[in-house]
Design a protein around this motif. Structure first.
Motif, mmCIF file in Angstrom:
data_model
loop_
_atom_site.group_PDB
_atom_site.id
_atom_site.type_symbol
_atom_site.label_atom_id
_atom_site.label_comp_id
_atom_site.label_asym_id
_atom_site.label_seq_id
_atom_site.Cartn_x
_atom_site.Cartn_y
_atom_site.Cartn_z
ATOM 1 N N GLN A 28 8.464 -10.609 -54.450
ATOM 2 C CA GLN A 28 7.465 -10.960 -55.277
ATOM 3 C C GLN A 28 7.110 -12.553 -55.255
ATOM 4 N N TRP A 29 7.828 -13.092 -54.430
ATOM 5 C CA TRP A 29 7.717 -14.694 -53.803
ATOM 6 C C TRP A 29 7.055 -14.682 -52.465
ATOM 7 N N GLN A 30 6.747 -15.932 -52.290
ATOM 8 C CA GLN A 30 6.534 -16.276 -50.710
ATOM 9 C C GLN A 30 7.529 -17.331 -50.382
ATOM 10 N N CYS A 31 7.476 -17.271 -49.209
ATOM 11 C CA CYS A 31 8.173 -18.604 -48.223
ATOM 12 C C CYS A 31 7.820 -19.958 -48.965
ATOM 13 N N SER A 32 6.630 -20.160 -49.060
ATOM 14 C CA SER A 32 6.166 -21.248 -49.659
ATOM 15 C C SER A 32 6.571 -21.628 -50.765
ATOM 16 N N ASP A 33 7.157 -20.837 -51.783
ATOM 17 C CA ASP A 33 7.652 -21.043 -53.073
ATOM 18 C C ASP A 33 9.008 -21.710 -52.809
ATOM 19 N N GLN A 85 10.569 -30.229 -53.482
ATOM 20 C CA GLN A 85 10.861 -31.019 -54.723
ATOM 21 C C GLN A 85 12.232 -31.881 -54.733
ATOM 22 N N LYS A 86 13.089 -30.752 -54.077
ATOM 23 C CA LYS A 86 14.427 -31.605 -54.063
ATOM 24 C C LYS A 86 14.395 -32.738 -53.186
ATOM 25 N N LEU A 87 13.988 -32.841 -52.225
ATOM 26 C CA LEU A 87 13.664 -33.994 -51.226
ATOM 27 C C LEU A 87 13.315 -35.170 -51.887
ATOM 28 N N LYS A 88 12.191 -35.034 -52.610
ATOM 29 C CA LYS A 88 11.447 -36.088 -53.408
ATOM 30 C C LYS A 88 12.321 -36.603 -54.564
ATOM 31 N N LEU A 99 18.044 -18.277 -57.147
ATOM 32 C CA LEU A 99 18.522 -16.914 -57.417
ATOM 33 C C LEU A 99 17.550 -15.803 -57.936
ATOM 34 N N GLN A 100 16.775 -16.372 -58.738
ATOM 35 C CA GLN A 100 15.683 -15.665 -59.377
ATOM 36 C C GLN A 100 14.879 -15.014 -57.992
ATOM 37 N N ILE A 101 14.461 -15.973 -57.097
ATOM 38 C CA ILE A 101 13.552 -15.710 -56.050
ATOM 39 C C ILE A 101 14.505 -14.855 -55.207
ATOM 40 N N GLU A 102 15.683 -15.028 -54.874
ATOM 41 C CA GLU A 102 16.401 -14.363 -54.136
ATOM 42 C C GLU A 102 16.517 -12.930 -54.653
ATOM 43 N N ASP A 103 16.679 -12.485 -55.974
ATOM 44 C CA ASP A 103 16.923 -11.332 -56.508
ATOM 45 C C ASP A 103 15.423 -10.611 -56.560
ATOM 46 N N ASN A 104 14.323 -11.275 -56.477
ATOM 47 C CA ASN A 104 12.984 -10.767 -56.231
ATOM 48 C C ASN A 104 12.210 -11.330 -55.134
#
Length: 103
Positions: A29-34, A41-44, A21-26
């Motif tokens: 400020q983020w990249q798709c790779s983030d 990470q969740k898959l691992k 959600l922090q990424i969604e809201d901004n």
């Protein structure tokens, strides 16, 4: 709200959803790779959990196969003995009168 429900439905924890959600809201400020990193990470994490569940399953299957499940006293139960000793019991190590009953 739909975002949260969809994220939860694919297995993200509340903390992980908060991060998304922090990424969604901004977004700027983020990249798709983030975002992809979060999914990877969740898959691992899920792969580790599945491996652990498989180990639990194998250990429980060994305990199940070693026990006759009969009407003898639980003082002779190979499952309880294995749990008390912190070991697993294989059917061939089982006490002779504990052989699995047919059927």
């Amino acid at each position: 709200m739909a975002f949260i429900l969809r994220a939860k439905s694919v297995g993200f924890s509340l903390l992980q959803i908060h991060e998304l959600l922090q990424i969604e809201d901004n977004k700027s400020q983020w990249q798709c790779s983030d975002v992809k990193d979060k999914v990877q990470q969740k898959l691992k994490e899920i792969a580790r959990q599945l491996a652990e569940l498989r180990q639990f399953q194998q250990a429980l299957q060994q305990l199940d196969q070693a026990c006759c499940g009969g009407s003898i006293s639980a003082t002779e139960c190979s499952i309880l003995t294995a749990l008390e000793q912190g070991s697993t019991v294989k059917p061939e190590q089982h006490h002779p009168h504990h052989q699995k009953e047919p059927g």
